[in-house]
Scaffold this motif. Structure first.
Motif, PDB file in Angstrom:
ATOM      1  N   ILE A  94       6.585   1.597 -13.469  1.00 43.65           N
ATOM      2  CA  ILE A  94       7.550   1.562 -12.368  1.00 43.65           C
ATOM      3  C   ILE A  94       7.619   2.949 -11.752  1.00 43.65           C
ATOM      4  CG2 ILE A  94       9.970   1.241 -11.735  1.00 43.65           C
ATOM      5  CD1 ILE A  94      10.109  -0.778 -14.112  1.00 43.65           C
ATOM      6  N   GLN A  95       7.285   3.026 -10.462  1.00 44.58           N
ATOM      7  CA  GLN A  95       7.210   4.309  -9.779  1.00 44.58           C
ATOM      8  C   GLN A  95       7.916   4.299  -8.425  1.00 44.58           C
ATOM      9  OE1 GLN A  95       6.064   6.954 -11.249  1.00 44.58           O
ATOM     10  NE2 GLN A  95       6.298   8.316  -9.500  1.00 44.58           N
ATOM     11  N   ASP A  96       8.450   3.130  -8.036  1.00 39.42           N
ATOM     12  CA  ASP A  96       9.012   3.044  -6.690  1.00 39.42           C
ATOM     13  C   ASP A  96      10.107   1.976  -6.644  1.00 39.42           C
ATOM     14  OD1 ASP A  96       9.301   3.634  -4.002  1.00 39.42           O
ATOM     15  OD2 ASP A  96       7.247   3.118  -3.448  1.00 39.42           O
ATOM     16  N   ALA A  97      10.842   1.984  -5.536  1.00 40.48           N
ATOM     17  CA  ALA A  97      11.861   0.975  -5.263  1.00 40.48           C
ATOM     18  C   ALA A  97      11.388   0.096  -4.119  1.00 40.48           C
ATOM     19  CB  ALA A  97      13.174   1.652  -4.885  1.00 40.48           C
ATOM     20  N   CYS A  98      11.790  -1.157  -4.153  1.00 37.94           N
ATOM     21  CA  CYS A  98      11.453  -2.104  -3.092  1.00 37.94           C
ATOM     22  C   CYS A  98      12.749  -2.618  -2.479  1.00 37.94           C
ATOM     23  CB  CYS A  98      10.628  -3.262  -3.669  1.00 37.94           C
ATOM     24  SG  CYS A  98      10.198  -4.505  -2.421  1.00 37.94           S
ATOM     25  N   PRO A  99      13.162  -2.037  -1.345  1.00 37.86           N
ATOM     26  CA  PRO A  99      14.438  -2.421  -0.743  1.00 37.86           C
ATOM     27  C   PRO A  99      14.481  -3.860  -0.237  1.00 37.86           C
ATOM     28  CG  PRO A  99      13.290  -0.848   0.652  1.00 37.86           C
ATOM     29  CD  PRO A  99      12.498  -0.970  -0.609  1.00 37.86           C
ATOM     30  N   LEU A 156       8.841  -7.966  -8.172  1.00 35.76           N
ATOM     31  CA  LEU A 156       8.110  -6.702  -8.192  1.00 35.76           C
ATOM     32  C   LEU A 156       7.141  -6.643  -7.031  1.00 35.76           C
ATOM     33  CD1 LEU A 156       7.058  -6.474 -11.970  1.00 35.76           C
ATOM     34  CD2 LEU A 156       8.968  -5.302 -10.867  1.00 35.76           C
ATOM     35  N   ASP A 157       7.027  -5.484  -6.423  1.00 35.14           N
ATOM     36  CA  ASP A 157       6.029  -5.221  -5.394  1.00 35.14           C
ATOM     37  C   ASP A 157       4.974  -4.348  -6.062  1.00 35.14           C
ATOM     38  OD1 ASP A 157       5.078  -5.590  -2.833  1.00 35.14           O
ATOM     39  OD2 ASP A 157       6.337  -4.048  -1.913  1.00 35.14           O
ATOM     40  N   MET A 158       3.748  -4.838  -6.133  1.00 33.68           N
ATOM     41  CA  MET A 158       2.678  -4.180  -6.879  1.00 33.68           C
ATOM     42  C   MET A 158       1.661  -3.543  -5.943  1.00 33.68           C
ATOM     43  SD  MET A 158       1.932  -7.393  -9.399  1.00 33.68           S
ATOM     44  CE  MET A 158       2.982  -8.764  -8.984  1.00 33.68           C
ATOM     45  N   THR A 159       0.941  -2.568  -6.462  1.00 29.83           N
ATOM     46  CA  THR A 159      -0.191  -2.061  -5.688  1.00 29.83           C
ATOM     47  C   THR A 159      -1.272  -3.144  -5.707  1.00 29.83           C
ATOM     48  OG1 THR A 159      -1.104  -1.015  -7.661  1.00 29.83           O
ATOM     49  CG2 THR A 159       0.213   0.389  -6.175  1.00 29.83           C
ATOM     50  N   PRO A 160      -2.210  -3.088  -4.764  1.00 28.95           N
ATOM     51  CA  PRO A 160      -3.286  -4.078  -4.752  1.00 28.95           C
ATOM     52  C   PRO A 160      -4.059  -4.149  -6.074  1.00 28.95           C
ATOM     53  CG  PRO A 160      -3.223  -2.949  -2.659  1.00 28.95           C
ATOM     54  CD  PRO A 160      -2.248  -2.232  -3.566  1.00 28.95           C
ATOM     55  N   LYS A 179       0.794  11.829  -6.209  1.00 29.59           N
ATOM     56  CA  LYS A 179       0.446  10.903  -5.139  1.00 29.59           C
ATOM     57  C   LYS A 179      -0.111   9.622  -5.732  1.00 29.59           C
ATOM     58  CE  LYS A 179      -0.467  13.689  -1.104  1.00 29.59           C
ATOM     59  NZ  LYS A 179      -1.419  13.920  -0.014  1.00 29.59           N
ATOM     60  N   GLU A 180       0.280   8.506  -5.151  1.00 32.21           N
ATOM     61  CA  GLU A 180      -0.177   7.194  -5.591  1.00 32.21           C
ATOM     62  C   GLU A 180      -1.029   6.571  -4.493  1.00 32.21           C
ATOM     63  OE1 GLU A 180       0.328   6.488  -8.591  1.00 32.21           O
ATOM     64  OE2 GLU A 180       2.155   7.499  -9.193  1.00 32.21           O
ATOM     65  N   SER A 181      -1.884   5.648  -4.891  1.00 26.11           N
ATOM     66  CA  SER A 181      -2.753   4.968  -3.936  1.00 26.11           C
ATOM     67  C   SER A 181      -2.818   3.482  -4.272  1.00 26.11           C
ATOM     68  CB  SER A 181      -4.164   5.563  -3.997  1.00 26.11           C
ATOM     69  OG  SER A 181      -4.803   5.176  -5.212  1.00 26.11           O
ATOM     70  N   ASP A 182      -3.583   2.742  -3.486  1.00 27.24           N
ATOM     71  CA  ASP A 182      -3.773   1.309  -3.730  1.00 27.24           C
ATOM     72  C   ASP A 182      -4.384   1.047  -5.100  1.00 27.24           C
ATOM     73  OD1 ASP A 182      -2.811   1.006  -1.182  1.00 27.24           O
ATOM     74  OD2 ASP A 182      -4.631   0.112  -0.355  1.00 27.24           O
ATOM     75  N   SER A 184       0.857  -1.180   0.000  1.00 26.13           N
ATOM     76  CA  SER A 184       0.000   0.000   0.000  1.00 26.13           C
ATOM     77  C   SER A 184       0.899   1.238   0.000  1.00 26.13           C
ATOM     78  CB  SER A 184      -0.887   0.012   1.244  1.00 26.13           C
ATOM     79  OG  SER A 184      -1.656   1.185   1.284  1.00 26.13           O
ATOM     80  N   PRO A 185       0.915   2.013  -1.097  1.00 23.52           N
ATOM     81  CA  PRO A 185       1.814   3.173  -1.185  1.00 23.52           C
ATOM     82  C   PRO A 185       1.682   4.160  -0.024  1.00 23.52           C
ATOM     83  CG  PRO A 185       0.841   2.751  -3.314  1.00 23.52           C
ATOM     84  CD  PRO A 185       0.146   1.853  -2.321  1.00 23.52           C
ATOM     85  N   ALA A 186       0.471   4.414   0.418  1.00 22.78           N
ATOM     86  CA  ALA A 186       0.258   5.435   1.451  1.00 22.78           C
ATOM     87  C   ALA A 186       0.872   5.054   2.794  1.00 22.78           C
ATOM     88  CB  ALA A 186      -1.234   5.700   1.622  1.00 22.78           C
ATOM     89  N   THR A 187       0.934   3.752   3.094  1.00 19.38           N
ATOM     90  CA  THR A 187       1.423   3.332   4.407  1.00 19.38           C
ATOM     91  C   THR A 187       2.751   2.588   4.370  1.00 19.38           C
ATOM     92  OG1 THR A 187       0.118   1.291   4.293  1.00 19.38           O
ATOM     93  CG2 THR A 187      -0.913   3.199   5.358  1.00 19.38           C
ATOM     94  N   GLU A 188       3.218   2.234   3.176  1.00 23.65           N
ATOM     95  CA  GLU A 188       4.464   1.483   3.060  1.00 23.65           C
ATOM     96  C   GLU A 188       5.412   2.181   2.082  1.00 23.65           C
ATOM     97  OE1 GLU A 188       3.726  -2.977   3.047  1.00 23.65           O
ATOM     98  OE2 GLU A 188       1.777  -2.162   2.465  1.00 23.65           O
ATOM     99  N   GLY A 189       6.212   3.069   2.590  1.00 26.47           N
ATOM    100  CA  GLY A 189       7.214   3.711   1.760  1.00 26.47           C
ATOM    101  C   GLY A 189       6.879   5.117   1.299  1.00 26.47           C
ATOM    102  N   GLY A 190       5.657   5.537   1.424  1.00 21.93           N
ATOM    103  CA  GLY A 190       5.288   6.888   1.013  1.00 21.93           C
ATOM    104  C   GLY A 190       4.483   6.910  -0.276  1.00 21.93           C
TER     105      GLY A 190
END
Length: 101
Positions: free
Chosen positions: A67-72, A79-83, A25-28, A10-16
């Motif tokens: 691709i909009q984010d990094a997954c450390p 890949l870590d995807m939005t829901p 701004k991104e969302s689920d 979930s972008p809002a709660t995991e990583g920004g």
């Protein structure tokens, strides 16, 4: 072509909600993914991957995302995807799926 695992976040709660690539701004419900830090590179800079569209396949299903984010914590080719992206490939109860992208 890369073979890895697909997970969701979930972008809002995991990583920004702006992701490592910055921007809006991104969302689920956003059709975005985070790639491993191995591919992304330093997260304090925009990656060459930022904004690229990827085709993700799981079994006989496929979808595209940006691709909009990094997954450390992701393995190199995962890949870590939005829901919303994950739901186009599998039910959330699966949690982790083998993917090609």
């Amino acid at each position: 072509t890369y073979n890895g695992h697909g997970t969701f976040f979930s972008p809002a709660t995991e990583g920004g909600d702006r992701g490592a690539c910055g921007g809006k701004k991104e969302s689920d419900a956003s059709d975005i993914v985070a790639i491993s830090a191995d591919h992304f590179g330093p997260t304090d800079k925009n990656s060459k991957w930022c904004g690229k569209k990827v085709l993700i396949k799981y079994g006989d299903k496929e979808t595209t995302a940006i691709i909009q984010d990094a997954c450390p914590t992701c393995n190199k080719d995962s890949l870590d995807m939005t829901p919303s992206v994950f739901a186009k490939l599998a039910d959330a109860s699966k949690g982790i799926i083998p993917i090609t992208w």
